[in-house]
Design an enzyme around this catalytic site. Structure first.
Site, short mmCIF file in Angstrom:
data_model
loop_
_atom_site.label_atom_id
_atom_site.label_comp_id
_atom_site.label_asym_id
_atom_site.label_seq_id
_atom_site.Cartn_x
_atom_site.Cartn_y
_atom_site.Cartn_z
CE LYS A 83 -1.91 -1.42 3.75
NZ LYS A 83 -2.74 -1.71 4.93
CB THR B 89 -6.72 8.33 6.92
OG1 THR B 89 -6.02 9.06 7.94
CG2 THR B 89 -6.91 9.20 5.69
N GLY C 163 -8.22 3.58 10.44
CA GLY C 163 -8.83 2.29 10.13
C GLY C 163 -8.78 1.90 8.67
CB THR C 164 -7.29 3.38 5.60
OG1 THR C 164 -6.02 3.63 6.22
CG2 THR C 164 -8.07 4.66 5.51
N GLY C 165 -6.34 0.62 6.87
CA GLY C 165 -5.69 -0.68 6.65
C GLY C 165 -6.56 -1.84 7.05
CB CYS C 166 -8.70 -2.40 10.04
SG CYS C 166 -7.49 -1.98 11.31
#
Length: 260
Positions: free
Chosen positions: A173, A204, A206-209
């Site tokens: 990412k 932004t 929590g974007t990865g989760c």
């Protein structure tokens, strides 16, 4: 019957990341979300004020309870905190016949550490080899591989270094780079470059989760890895654009943006 998707991750008391974000994502994308809580955090828009991991025995019991009775079509892992937890989860995953999305959570959006440095070897040696897709951000790639991505061209080297640890696919990412939000998905032979406009807002958290859970939802519904990742990227991009104010710091994405 809805596909069943299991998140193995930490709890975010503010509701923007972790298990809470995973379950919201799964609901929004039409799968049944289930959870194995690995840690409890005291967390809000300003940062992580405390974190307490659960014993490996508790994690194993939750996992077996869900998988043995209900079954699972995909698993997503997030915050695993310590080497014993990483190794316990990796062992459980190796015995589960379902695609696995590994989000190798190392630090929070605020820079708070969520993985003990002593656990990195366990992630490399036990967890990544059982991953269908691994979804690190640039800080996590550097933690795991030593490869520092400073420009788009570096994403390929980062992916190659990650794939050496055994995941079938690497999704690197590039959201921390300047310009458009560009990610690279590759299995070492085919490459998929995913681009989206960058939304200049503070929503932004929590974007990865959310991305990893969206990928898992897609895989559970029978999509290929490239199809699942592309659909997840579109969902997360929309969720960032629609993000809402929450607290005084970094706000969450809007998991229900398509439902409003």
């Amino acid at each position: 019957m809805l596909p069943n998707v299991l998140t193995v991750a930490g709890s975010d008391s503010g509701g923007g990341a972790g298990v809470q974000a995973d379950l919201k994502t799964m609901l929004a994308l039409g799968v049944h979300g289930m959870s194995v809580v690995t840690a409890v955090t005291a967390q809000n828009s300003l940062g992580v004020q405390g974190a307490w991991e659960l014993p490996a025995e508790a994690v194993r019991a939750q996992y077996r309870s869900v998988v043995d009775d209900i079954g699972v079509q995909a698993v997503k892992t997030g915050m695993l905190a310590t080497a014993p937890l990483v190794e316990a989860v990796a062992e459980l995953l190796a015995d589960t016949d379902a695609p696995v999305v590994v989000d190798p959570v190392g630090v929070s959006k605020h820079g708070d550490p969520l993985l003990a440095s002593s656990a990195l070897d366990s992630v490399r040696g036990a967890l990544l080899p059982v991953a269908t897709v691994a979804t690190p951000n640039l800080d996590e790639v550097a933690q795991l591989t030593g490869v520092r991505v400073e420009k788009e061209d570096d994403l390929r080297a980062a992916a190659g270094a990650l794939l050496a640890f055994g995941p079938r696919w690497a999704l690197i990412k590039g959201g921390h780079l300047a310009g458009d939000a560009v990610d690279l998905l590759t299995d070492g032979s085919e490459e998929h470059w995913l681009r989206a406009p960058r939304h200049d807002n503070r929503h932004t958290h929590g974007t990865g989760c959310t991305l990893a859970s969206a990928v898992a939802a897609g895989l559970a519904k029978g999509l290929t890895v490239p199809q699942a990742v592309r659909a997840a990227k579109e969902y997360v991009t929309g969720a960032i654009a629609a993000g809402f104010r929450l607290g005084a710091g970094i706000g969450p994405v809007d998991h229900g943006w398509r439902l409003r």
